[in-house]
Structures are given as C-alpha cells and as structure tokens.
Write an enzyme that holds these catalytic residues in place. Sequence first.
Site, PDB file in Angstrom:
ATOM      1  N   GLU A 127       0.851  -1.179   0.000  1.00  0.00           N
ATOM      2  CA  GLU A 127       0.000   0.000   0.000  1.00  0.00           C
ATOM      3  C   GLU A 127       0.895   1.240   0.000  1.00  0.00           C
ATOM      4  OE1 GLU A 127      -2.759   0.442   3.259  1.00  0.00           O
ATOM      5  OE2 GLU A 127      -3.776   2.091   2.263  1.00  0.00           O
ATOM      6  N   GLY A 266       2.877   2.720  10.725  1.00  0.00           N
ATOM      7  CA  GLY A 266       2.674   1.935  11.940  1.00  0.00           C
ATOM      8  C   GLY A 266       2.539   0.453  11.681  1.00  0.00           C
ATOM      9  N   ALA A 267       1.682   0.108  10.733  1.00  0.00           N
ATOM     10  CA  ALA A 267       1.440  -1.300  10.442  1.00  0.00           C
ATOM     11  C   ALA A 267       0.611  -1.400   9.168  1.00  0.00           C
ATOM     12  CB  ALA A 267       0.696  -1.975  11.584  1.00  0.00           C
ATOM     13  N   MET A 268       0.479  -2.630   8.660  1.00  0.00           N
ATOM     14  CA  MET A 268      -0.211  -2.812   7.386  1.00  0.00           C
ATOM     15  C   MET A 268      -1.087  -4.061   7.421  1.00  0.00           C
ATOM     16  SD  MET A 268      -0.844  -1.679   4.455  1.00  0.00           S
ATOM     17  CE  MET A 268      -2.022  -2.532   3.425  1.00  0.00           C
ATOM     18  N   GLU A 303      -5.522  -2.865  12.600  1.00  0.00           N
ATOM     19  CA  GLU A 303      -5.201  -3.717  11.436  1.00  0.00           C
ATOM     20  C   GLU A 303      -6.151  -4.906  11.380  1.00  0.00           C
ATOM     21  OE1 GLU A 303      -3.413  -2.131   9.524  1.00  0.00           O
ATOM     22  OE2 GLU A 303      -2.508  -0.767  10.981  1.00  0.00           O
ATOM     23  N   HIS A 306      -9.425  -3.892   9.860  1.00  0.00           N
ATOM     24  CA  HIS A 306      -9.350  -3.714   8.408  1.00  0.00           C
ATOM     25  C   HIS A 306      -9.761  -4.978   7.653  1.00  0.00           C
ATOM     26  CE1 HIS A 306      -7.958   0.227   7.402  1.00  0.00           C
ATOM     27  NE2 HIS A 306      -6.769   0.140   7.969  1.00  0.00           N
TER      28      HIS A 306
HETATM   29  N1  TRP Z   1      -3.084   0.908   5.712  1.00  0.00           N
HETATM   30  C1  TRP Z   1      -2.126   1.189   6.759  1.00  0.00           C
HETATM   31  C2  TRP Z   1      -2.964   1.465   7.990  1.00  0.00           C
HETATM   32  O1  TRP Z   1      -3.399   0.603   8.637  1.00  0.00           O
HETATM   33  C3  TRP Z   1      -1.273   2.370   6.421  1.00  0.00           C
HETATM   34  C4  TRP Z   1       0.063   2.083   5.834  1.00  0.00           C
HETATM   35  C5  TRP Z   1       0.954   1.183   6.264  1.00  0.00           C
HETATM   36  C6  TRP Z   1       0.703   2.783   4.770  1.00  0.00           C
HETATM   37  N2  TRP Z   1       2.096   1.291   5.533  1.00  0.00           N
HETATM   38  C7  TRP Z   1       1.960   2.238   4.614  1.00  0.00           C
HETATM   39  C8  TRP Z   1       0.334   3.803   3.931  1.00  0.00           C
HETATM   40  C9  TRP Z   1       2.863   2.726   3.664  1.00  0.00           C
HETATM   41  C10 TRP Z   1       1.211   4.287   2.977  1.00  0.00           C
HETATM   42  C11 TRP Z   1       2.470   3.740   2.826  1.00  0.00           C
HETATM   43  O2  TRP Z   1      -3.333   2.552   8.290  1.00  0.00           O
HETATM   44 ZN    ZN Z   2      -5.568   1.728   8.550  1.00  0.00          ZN
END
Ligand code: TRP
Ligand code: ZN
Length: 874
Positions: A127, A266-268, A303, A306
Amino acid sequence: MRDGQPGTPIRLVDYQVPAYLVGQVHLDVDLFDEHTRVNATLALRRHPDAPAGADCVLDGVGLTLEALSVDGEPLAEEAWRYDGEQLVLRGMPDTFTLATQVIIEPQRNTALEGLYVSRGMFCTQCEAEGFRRITFFPDRPDVLSRFSTTVRADKVRFPVLLSNGNPVARGEEGARHWVTWEDPFPKPCYLFALVAGDLACLEERYRTGSGREITLQIYAEERDLDKLDHAMASLKAAMAWDEQTYGLEYDLGIYMIVAVSHFNMGAMENKGLNIFNTACVLAHPKTTTDAGFQRVEAVVAHEYFHNWSGNRVTCRDWFQLSLKEGFTVFRDQSFSADMNSIAVKRVEDVDMLRTVQFPEDQGPMAHPVRPAEYQKIDNFYTVTIYEKGAELVRMQHGLLGPERFRAGTDLYFSRFDGQAVTTDDFVDCMAEAGGIDLTQFRRWYSQAGTPRLEASDTFADGEYRLTLRQSTPPTPGQPDKLPLMIPVKLALLGADGAALPLDADGNTETVLVLTEAEQTFAFAVPGTQAPVPSLLRGFSAPVELRYDFSPAQLHFLLAHDSDGYCRWDAAQRLYHAAVTRLLADPSAAEAEAAALRPALEQVLARAMDDPAEAALLLTLPGEVAIGDRLDVLEPDRIHAARGALQAELGRQLARQWWQAGQACLTPGPYRPSAADIGKRSLRHRALAYLAAAADERVASHLEALCRDADNMTDQLGALRLLVHYRLPGAAQALADFAARWHDEALVMDQWFAVQATVPGEQTLAQVRALLAHADFDWRVPNRVRGLLGSFANGNPTAFHAASGEGYRLYAEALARLDEVNPQIAARMAGACARLPRLPDARREALAAALRDVLSRSRSANLREMLERILASAG
Ligand code: TRP
Ligand code: ZN
C-alpha cells in the site's frame, strides 16, 4: 520518468474503470542474495464496461524485464511498450494469460516500498502503490484477484516463508526450499504480502463465536519473543469485540503478524499477514511505556478491523482512502474506549484532532476527507483522512444512534462484500438504514477546512435562546464554503450544576442539528437565572467552537459538567486564557497561577476517583498548541509564558503534587491496566509540575526513579523531566540510560527523542551531534522520527531559533533523507506547514531553506509537499 517532471495531479473526476481485470494471479518469487526473480502469471479479461479495443495497461516501476509471453507465446516487439513506469500491451484479446519474468533488487531498496530487506528479513509493503515495484500488474484497488504465491529461498537462512492465505504445498530443492500459499479471497494487490526470514513465533488459538478455530501467529526476531504477549492478548480482544459489536468474524483459518524494524508507517493490514513496525507490536514492561502498550493494543486492533473495513470491502480508488481508514479508526477508537475508559479515550482523541488535524486544515496541506486530486497518494495518509474521517463516521453514528448505525454497517458489509466502493456508498447505507437524508452531510467529505461554530445566547422571561452560526474559512483551491450539517449536542446546567430537562419527557441532553448558516434554538427554562450551556458535548462535531465563556462559567463547567470532554475543554480554555494574558504581561505568573489554583485544587481533591482524567485536566496546553492559537508564531515568548505558569503552579501547589504522586504509586508488578496507567500518568503530571518549579527534592526523586524503576514508563518519564528541566544528574542519567538500553532499538529511539526535544536553541548543537552518533541511521524510519521528527514537530524554540540554524539543519536533513526514503522525507516536510504563520524574518529563512531543498529534490513525494508549502509563503 514521470518522477523527473513537474507534478501532474491525478483527479477524482477522471476516474475510469480499468480496461482489463485480473481473475487469478500466480506469483513465483525466488529470493537470492543479490537479486530476486519474480515470475507472474495473470489471467486477464476485458472489463465489461471498458471501451472495445482499449490497451491493456500494467504498472511496473524499476523492473528488469526478462521474459514476456501471452497465452504461452512470446509477444511480438510491436505489441508492447515499457517506459519504466507502465507496460502497455496493444491488440489483446478479451481474455488471455500473461506471463512475465522480472528481476528486482530488494537488497538496495531503502525506500521500504515493494519488496525490501529489514535486518536480514525479506518483507513487503504494497500500500498504496508498492506492488508495481515487485511485478507488472494493474496496481489499483479496483482490480480484485485471487492470489497464489510460491516463495523460494535458502533453507537455513530463511526457514520461515510466508504469504497471504493458507499454506497449501511445500518442498525442498538442495539448499533451498519453497512454500506455496493460496488466498481464497479476491483482493487488490495493495494487500499482497510476503515474508522470508529466520523468525521466532508465538502461536495461540482463538475460537470464534460460530465455533471455528483460528491459528494466531506473531513472528519476530528470537530476541523479541518475550515481547509478543500483549499484542496476542490485544488481537484476541479485538476479534471478540468485532464479533460482539459489529457481528463480524474472522474469515481464514490463520492470522499472522510479523514485526519488522524498518517500516514507513505503523502497520499494514495485508490479508491474513499483517506486517507491523516493531514499535506497534512489541511490548514488554521493561522496554515499553504505558503509551507504547496502548499503542500496540490500538494498532493491532486497527489492522485486525481492516479485515472487514478495508479488505473484504475495499476502496474503488485512492480518493476513497478514508472509506477504510476513517471507518477503521472510528472502530479502533471505540474498541480502545471499551477496553479502557470511554471518557479518557475521547479526550485523548479530541486533543490529537485539535492539536494536529486542525492545524493541517488551516495550512497549505488542507484537503478534504475525500480529496479531489493528488500527486503522490503517499502524501495523503494524513490526520485529515484518518482522524477527521473517523469524526465523520462518528457523527453518522451520533445522528443514527447505535442500533440504526449497526443496521447501516450490516447493510454496507452485506451489500458490498468483495467489492471496491466509495465513501458515497458508505453514506448511502447509513441514510438508507437510518431513514434519514444525508445529502447535505456529504459536504463534510468534499469540503476542506475546520468549520467555525459561533454560539451566542440570551435568557429572558423563562426562555433561553441559543444562536449558532457556522462558517468555514477558505482553504487552498476552495475559496467558498457551503453550510454543513452540524450535530451540536447540548445540555443546560442549572445553578446547582444539574442538567435541566429540555423537553416534556425530561431529557437533559439533546442534539441540535444545524443545517443553515445561522439558526436559533429556544428552550423553556424555569427560574430567573440563566443556565450555563454545555456545548458540543462529547465533541459531537469536528468544529472550532467559539462562545464567550466567562471564567466563572468555565470554573462551573469544570466542577459540574457530567460530560468528560466539556470538563476538559473548560480547563483548556482557562489555561489558554491565562497563557494569553501572560504573553502580554510576563510578570503576572504568580497572580495567574493563584487565580487558577482553586480549579486545580478541586480537580486534585477528586483526583483518585479517576486519576487518568485528572491527569488530562491538569495538563497545560503544549507550546505548539498555544502557538497555533496566535496569529503570529513566537516560540520563545510562548515557552517563557507557559513555563512560568507551570513553575508557579508547581510552587504554589507543591504539597498537593507530592501528595498526588504518593497516592498514585502502583506497587507490585507492572500492569498495563487502565487503572495503573491512569495513576502513573497523574504521578508523572505531578512530577512535571515539581520539576518545572525546580522543587528542592524533585531531582533526587527523579534520579532514583530513573535508575530503580522496574518499568520503562517510570524510567523514561523521569529521564525526560531531568533532561528537559536541566536538573542535577541529568547528564549522568542520560549516559546510564544509553549504556543500559544500548541494544534495544525502540528504547534508544526514545533516548534520541528526549534529547531532541530539550527546549532552547542550544539543542541544535546536540541534534547535530546526534545525527553523527554511531547509533543514528538514516535508513531506519523509527530512528529518523525519534531524532528529526520530534525535533521539527515537538521543539518549537529550537526548530524556529531566531538564527535560522534550526531551518538549515532541518533542510540539510530533508535533502539527505530524500535520497534514502522519499516517503519519510515528505512526511518530515509536513513540519513546515506552519510557514505562513511565522514572523517575516523566520518565514523568509525557512522558505529559502526549503526552496534550496526543492531545487535538489528528486522525489515526487517531497516535491509535492514543498511546492504546496512554498505556495503559501506569500
Ligand atoms: N493501511 C495502513 C494502515 O493501517 C497504512 C500504511 C501502512 C501505509 N504502511 C503504509 C500507507 C505505507 C502508505 C504507505 O493505516
Ligand atoms: Zn488503517
């Protein structure tokens, strides 16, 4: 390359469906020491709504193309074209299979986007647009495909090979091995993930409400295995909460989290395989503060949530980012509130919105929750998309009430499961399930800026009349604003402090829905005394409320209002007023403190009922927040005024501060419970006042706490006070702390941050020294944020030093960072968004420094930020 040209924005109005969709994709990823080979097989089919004959366009950045075939045949030269950004295939049939082979170099990837290496471990971040750095693919969220992935690597060095979904096959070939993963849920490629490394794992099980057993795994380096319990407990709590609150269950048999040291955010939420910044997953009492524990709980939940709000139902395009982020933040805020304290969590969230998002809305980076255009989407992962977006969902929750809101989310998830949709689709569901008209409400998504809500009132002949007036200041590209639908929750307090009945049913709270530029509301109020209005209860809308509260009214609200937000807001107004007067007359600190004293004493007298809330009520607004209220930023005077007030309050209430600190001891082993966290936060608040007052006993007390405490909250809290107030023993404490925690990266990040935020110009030399420190590393975002981020965002007296030296240092750092990691450089640039509010000389100095960086910047990320900020320089 597009990156080398002035920015062409991408516009929402230009949205078109993709010409081709990808049904199934198989990836075969062969990881080596110098390079990685990626074989991809895509089952493409023409989109039913696409114009006949349209080219098939695939994204691909920095890929070395080795082989290309269509339906098993090599493709003729004239049928394709690759410009380094996009692969265009001409004259393709309605359905076909594309096979590509590319070479990439994850070992040299310091941008941490796509496939990269973190401390010897391969991992991905796709992302928003990272997947195109791994293979050719239509890298846009409205292409949902079924993924299967084979990962191959050296057996010994990479025993763990992970991807999304379920492992379905594995095997060995000499020194190497492989695992194939299959994800049964169609997903956009931004949710793809892959990990290969030598990792330890904490594994537990969770049984869903419907009786399915889920395997939960959290992976980290062996040395961090003892720091995973809190994340595991938080994950289970989040899973149970989502079943309870939204009726949503997890949908795969396995849920994995991997902790990574090098991470941009922070996290993905990658499907079934979340990847986390170590700072948001590792937690241990010895190395993690209370705030860190709470962050882990919140981010793990975010997360996890999501999986439904983002993955099962995703975004049509990146303009809809807040569809998943705003909603998911609202969900994680509600979760944390339920796990801890509803009132305290609300104040913390409002405080963050007002001190970070409001300024964004008032500066050159202002943009709507659903932006209309962008150059780099990475730059729009903002507090406006996330936190203001959450407020928009919260307002809809308030307008519908909990039951109808739940009906709305049920409708949303059932109607759009497996689809890529828009914020309009979300609001449609709310309007439909709620049976209300949200046409006007939609403006909140498209109109940028913080609305101003002016309230005035009269009381005569048993009638209280409240007039509300709204206006939203212009923002870049949006000079004229329309009236919004603003829910204003209200109570009226009688002389005894109790809320008065507002209608025949005896309700003491009501929601006024303002839809016009100006409206007046009338209430029958018995007696002859005007009530005190409790306005915008719970912060029912993200607006700036203006009402001419008298000091007596504010003291009254602080003492009697049953709404936690309104009590806190009353205290904040009292503090801001005091600091504002002190700015005009710095000699009045003693008198201002004396005037505030009864309010503080009364909070302290009741503090043990809810120490966490008391700590919030007793916190003076920070220097940055104070600056944001003034027309022209003058950091030194703000620092002096605020410091003098804090020191006076420390002196005048010294006995009570010591008492509160004593009452808040938390004997026994450290627990990150809301109750204990609240006590520690009040204790440290008390110690901060005493440190500001240079109380004669405080330095030795802090020294001992820093040395002997069994937990990081106390150690670090004490260290910060010693260092920031330059108390005896500070230098020694810093040195001892570094010696003790040298091997704990997350603790050392804090050690850098403590030093970077010591107020005053002399800190600039220290920041320069720390940039040259052996443990500083430009490639680790956590370290860069710890040193440079906290300096630029949290140390106004050093950053805005009159010499201009803070700006020069910062500009050099930005340019250097841009070479390593454009996303992080661009994010760091946000610290200059207050540029138009600086006094002339400083504005000139900062603008000059930024122009210099812009002329050298190679990334579209940083350039977009600098161009926007410089456009506001005047
Ligand atoms: N979707 C992630 C969240 O939980 C956001 C995110 C994580 C992100 N890594 C990233 C966005 C790198 C841009 C680039 O909010
Ligand atoms: Zn998010």
